[in-house]
Enzyme design. Sequence first.
Site, PDB file in Angstrom:
ATOM      1  CB  VAL A  47      -9.465   6.372 -54.682  1.00  0.00           C
ATOM      2  CG1 VAL A  47     -10.833   7.036 -54.577  1.00  0.00           C
ATOM      3  CG2 VAL A  47      -9.611   4.863 -54.574  1.00  0.00           C
ATOM      4  CB  CYS A  48      -6.488  10.826 -54.664  1.00  0.00           C
ATOM      5  SG  CYS A  48      -6.731  10.448 -52.917  1.00  0.00           S
ATOM      6  CB  THR A  49      -5.281   9.470 -59.732  1.00  0.00           C
ATOM      7  OG1 THR A  49      -4.060   9.527 -58.972  1.00  0.00           O
ATOM      8  CG2 THR A  49      -4.988   9.809 -61.186  1.00  0.00           C
TER       9      THR A  49
END
Length: 226
Positions: free
Chosen positions: A48-50
Site C-alpha cells: 500500500v505504501c508503495t
Amino acid sequence: MSSPAPLRLGSIAPNFQAETTQGKIDFHEFIGDNWVILFSHPEDYTPVCTTELGAFAKLAPDFEKRGVKLIGLSANTVESHEGWIKDIGEVTGGNVAFPIIGDKQRQVALAYDMIDHQDATNVDSKGIAFTIRSVFVIDPKKTIRTILSYPASTGRNAAEVLRIVDSLQTGDKYKVTTPINWVPGDDVIVHPSVSNEQAKELFPEFRIVKPYLRFTPLPKEKATVL
C-alpha cells in the site's frame, strides 16, 4: 518523562532535527515560508505504501505550484528509504524527489502521535508499533491546519490532500469557506464573519440561500487555480 501535549488544529508543528534521504534537516527551517505536507507510512517495501508514495510523487508538481513542500516519514532507516525509492519508481512510474525522514527510533512519530494503537499486527520484528498513515497540512506560520489519520490497511487519496490545500489557501485569501466536494472553480461560501454589506463589496454576485448560507463565485479576476 511526560507525554507531549496532544496536537490539535491550530497547534504549532513541533520542531525536530532528523536525517532524511536529502540530508539532515531542521523541520522549521525546512518549512521556511512554505506550506508543507508531512505524511507518514507504516514501512518501506510494503504494497500500500508503495502505491501511495508513487501517487504523491506524480502530484508533486501540482503541490509545488501551490507553494507546498512534501516530506515523508516512516520508522525505517534512510538507507532503507533510498533502496525503496527505486522500487517505487519501477512499480508506479513516480519519481520521489521529496525527502523521506528516517525515524527508526520513532522520535518524530511520537512527537506527532503517529503510532498505531489499534492494529496489533502493525508492528516490527521487535513488536514495536509502526507509524500509521498520518497527514499533517502545515502553513507558513508553522501552524497545523489539517490532520488526517488512516489505518495501515487503507491507502490515502493524494488528490484529496491537494484539494484540502486548495480549500485552505482559497479560504485564507478570500475570507470564504468551501462546501462538500468543492474543487477550484466551484462556488464558495461567504464566511459567517463577513456581513451582507461587506459581501456586496467583496462578492457582487453572492446569493443568500439562508441567512447562514451564502454562496458566491469568486470574482472573475481571482478565479484562477492557486
